[in-house]
Design a protein around this motif. Structure first.
Motif, short mmCIF file in Angstrom:
data_model
loop_
_atom_site.label_atom_id
_atom_site.label_comp_id
_atom_site.label_asym_id
_atom_site.label_seq_id
_atom_site.Cartn_x
_atom_site.Cartn_y
_atom_site.Cartn_z
N ASN A 77 0.82 -1.22 0.00
CA ASN A 77 0.00 0.00 0.00
C ASN A 77 0.85 1.27 0.00
N GLY A 78 1.64 1.40 -1.04
CA GLY A 78 2.46 2.59 -1.17
C GLY A 78 3.09 2.70 -2.54
N VAL A 79 4.05 3.59 -2.67
CA VAL A 79 4.66 3.90 -3.95
C VAL A 79 6.18 3.80 -3.83
N PHE A 80 6.80 3.02 -4.73
CA PHE A 80 8.26 2.99 -4.82
C PHE A 80 8.70 4.08 -5.79
N ILE A 81 9.72 4.82 -5.40
CA ILE A 81 10.31 5.85 -6.26
C ILE A 81 11.70 5.35 -6.64
N LEU A 82 11.91 5.12 -7.92
CA LEU A 82 13.18 4.59 -8.39
C LEU A 82 14.15 5.74 -8.64
N ASN A 83 15.31 5.65 -8.00
CA ASN A 83 16.35 6.67 -8.13
C ASN A 83 17.49 6.09 -8.97
#
Length: 351
Positions: free
Chosen positions: A33-39
């Protein structure tokens, strides 16, 4: 007494079933229940993955390092794709795909052979199809524009079992109705069509140079293309017969990018501005929903997505230090500003 015992047993069983059902509906792990931010990172420091919960209250700047402290995720992180309970993190600069549990982010395995600058992946029937940029063009390597391929990975073994030569360059990939579709924004004016049953190229569709991000909705593939010296366009390919219609942007919107479709609207960006039109529209909007502030010379709107009634923006920054990600509502009101890793380039929704 017997009736009382039977009643208590029945009540106990009912409570047990109720609690079991409630538990099954709860989060599957810390990063559900969330968002992965790819760096993306850089050559020296490698990349990272940040996480923000759906309620915007929980943030972890480097999920991968937090969970897998002794492992290096890789250089130039490019893409995350999912299959069941697993997430696959493509590190294009290290020729590796990290396989993690998508809810705990614990490392499970690595795909470390058979890759050459991997880019984007999709999954079908227990196999992943990952585009590879292979070598790049130069005067001493003119074949660099024609040697890209798709690596076909058996997900039960995490091994590349075969490759599909593209005979041109390849980048973004989508799958629809047992066909793979590939675009590349620099050296190719075709939408590539691949049959994953035979692992063969089919007749490509000419859509023009500069096609990049794409999405399929209602049997139509939408892609946005911007090529130097030409007006930018949204190209719509009806996949049942490969017929084409287009929305041509005015000169003031040359260079638009980052197509995403959400709730029957097409979103696109130019520099620091976000625009939207109905997905059945025939003309483009030149009035932005909003603009954000950026000091980046090259990384403006480096990552973009629309989901869960929110607009997600990643600013690439200077690609040397930590940068920013922003979350807006659909009207353009800022809801959250995050300090993430180096060169954030994408958002992946773990719901």
């Amino acid at each position: 007494m017997k009736l009382t015992r039977l009643f208590l047993l029945a009540l106990s069983a009912s409570l047990f079933v109720s609690c079991s059902n409630d538990d099954s509906d709860g989060p599957k792990g810390v990063y559900d229940n969330g968002v992965f931010i790819l760096n993306e990172g850089n050559f020296t420091d490698g990349g990272s993955v940040s996480f923000i919960s759906d309620d915007l209250n929980t943030f972890t700047k480097d999920v991968y390092k937090t969970v897998n402290s002794s492992d290096f995720v890789g250089k130039y992180l490019q893409n995350i794709f999912f299959d069941g309970d697993k997430a696959y993190i493509i590190a294009g600069g290290s020729n590796v795909i990290n396989v993690v549990d998508r809810y705990s982010f614990k490392l499970i395995a690595k795909v470390e052979t058979g890759l050459a600058a991997p880019r984007y992946g999709v999954v079908k029937d227990g196999k992943a199809y990952v585009t590879n940029a292979n070598t790049y063009w130069s005067k001493t390597n003119p074949a660099g524009n024609t040697d890209d391929f798709i690596a076909v990975i058996n997900l039960s073994t995490n091994k590349v079992e075969t490759t599909i030569p593209l005979n041109t360059t390849g980048n973004h990939i989508e799958i629809f109705n047992n066909k793979l579709y590939v675009t590349e924004p620099y050296n190719n004016d075709k939408l590539l069509v691949i049959n994953p049953t035979t692992n063969k190229l089919e007749t490509p569709v000419t859509i023009g140079y500069g096609a990049d991000t794409m999405e399929v909705k209602d049997g139509i593939l939408y892609t946005i293309r911007s090529s130097y010296g030409e007006r930018s366009e949204i190209v719509k390919v009806k996949l049942s017969d490969n017929s084409i219609t287009k929305i041509t942007f005015p000169e003031s919107l040359d260079g638009v990018k980052n197509l995403d479709i959400y709730n029957n609207k097409i979103y696109y960006t130019l520099n620091t501005a976000v625009y939207a039109i109905d997905y059945t529209a025939t003309t483009a909007s030149t009035t932005p929903i909003f603009e954000y502030s950026s000091t980046s010379e090259y990384g403006k709107m480096y990552g973009f997505a629309v989901n869960d009634d929110r607009i997600f923006i990643a600013d690439g920054g200077d690609f040397k230090s930590n940068s920013k990600a922003y979350i807006y509502n659909l009207s353009g009101t800022l809801q959250k500003e995050l300090t993430v890793g180096v060169g954030p380039n994408g958002f992946y929704f773990n719901d």
